[in-house]
Scaffold this motif. Structure first.
Motif, short mmCIF file in Angstrom:
data_model
loop_
_atom_site.label_atom_id
_atom_site.label_comp_id
_atom_site.label_asym_id
_atom_site.label_seq_id
_atom_site.Cartn_x
_atom_site.Cartn_y
_atom_site.Cartn_z
N ASP A 1 0.83 -1.20 0.00
CA ASP A 1 0.00 0.00 0.00
C ASP A 1 0.86 1.26 0.00
O ASP A 1 0.56 2.23 -0.68
N TRP A 2 1.95 1.25 0.77
CA TRP A 2 2.85 2.41 0.83
C TRP A 2 3.49 2.67 -0.52
O TRP A 2 3.58 3.80 -0.97
N ASN B 1 7.19 5.22 -4.54
CA ASN B 1 8.59 4.89 -4.27
C ASN B 1 8.80 3.38 -4.29
O ASN B 1 7.88 2.60 -4.09
N SER B 2 10.04 3.01 -4.46
CA SER B 2 10.40 1.59 -4.45
C SER B 2 11.00 1.25 -3.09
O SER B 2 11.57 2.10 -2.41
N ALA B 3 10.86 0.03 -2.70
CA ALA B 3 11.40 -0.41 -1.41
C ALA B 3 12.83 -0.89 -1.52
O ALA B 3 13.42 -1.28 -0.52
N SER B 4 13.39 -0.87 -2.69
CA SER B 4 14.77 -1.34 -2.87
C SER B 4 15.72 -0.15 -3.00
O SER B 4 15.35 0.91 -3.49
N LEU B 5 16.96 -0.32 -2.54
CA LEU B 5 18.00 0.71 -2.60
C LEU B 5 19.23 0.14 -3.29
O LEU B 5 19.50 -1.05 -3.24
N THR B 6 19.99 1.04 -3.86
CA THR B 6 21.27 0.62 -4.43
C THR B 6 22.29 0.53 -3.31
O THR B 6 22.07 1.06 -2.21
#
Length: 138
Positions: free
Chosen positions: A30-31, A37-42
């Motif tokens: 839901d967020w 936004n994506s929940a993954s980071l580089t």
């Protein structure tokens, strides 16, 4: 206030309590849908975050040791929320309570009557039975 204390005593186990109505819990999906936004980071973003967290941690430790500023370190909300619900009883429930009370009073009064009769009037009953037997024999 107790939930706030529990959060400060066990910060990993107990989340900081929010006043009801001020937050809206949502799942990760839901967020992501709401914010885009994506929940993954580089790896680079993760490294930057760790560096800034280490810097902040050093600042906070120094501030606590020098200033003893517990108000900003341990935030307390003065709002205390008492969670209590008292559902309104229906007329049928009220009627059931009254019937139970009447039945209990009836049972108690019948028991008291039986005990008083057995204690104070046993001889009359026995004499009547004896008088009946004597009258039947004659």
């Amino acid at each position: 206030l107790f939930a706030q204390w529990m959060h400060h005593a066990y910060p990993r186990e107990c989340p900081f309590p929010a006043v009801s109505g001020t937050t809206k819990p949502m799942s990760a999906a839901d967020w992501m849908n709401a914010t885009g936004n994506s929940a993954s980071l580089t790896q680079e973003e993760v490294d930057d975050f760790v560096k800034s967290a280490m810097t902040k941690m050093d600042e906070v430790q120094m501030k606590d040791l020098v200033d003893s500023d517990w108000e900003s370190t341990l935030p307390w909300l003065e709002d205390e929320e008492l969670v209590f619900s008292h559902p309104q009883a229906s007329l049928l429930e009220e009627f059931k309570i009254i019937l139970r009370a009447i039945s209990i009073i009836a049972v108690v009064s019948a028991t008291i009557n039986a005990v008083i009769s057995a204690v104070f009037f046993p001889r009359r009953t026995v004499r009547r039975d004896v008088d009946k037997k004597v009258a039947n024999k004659e």
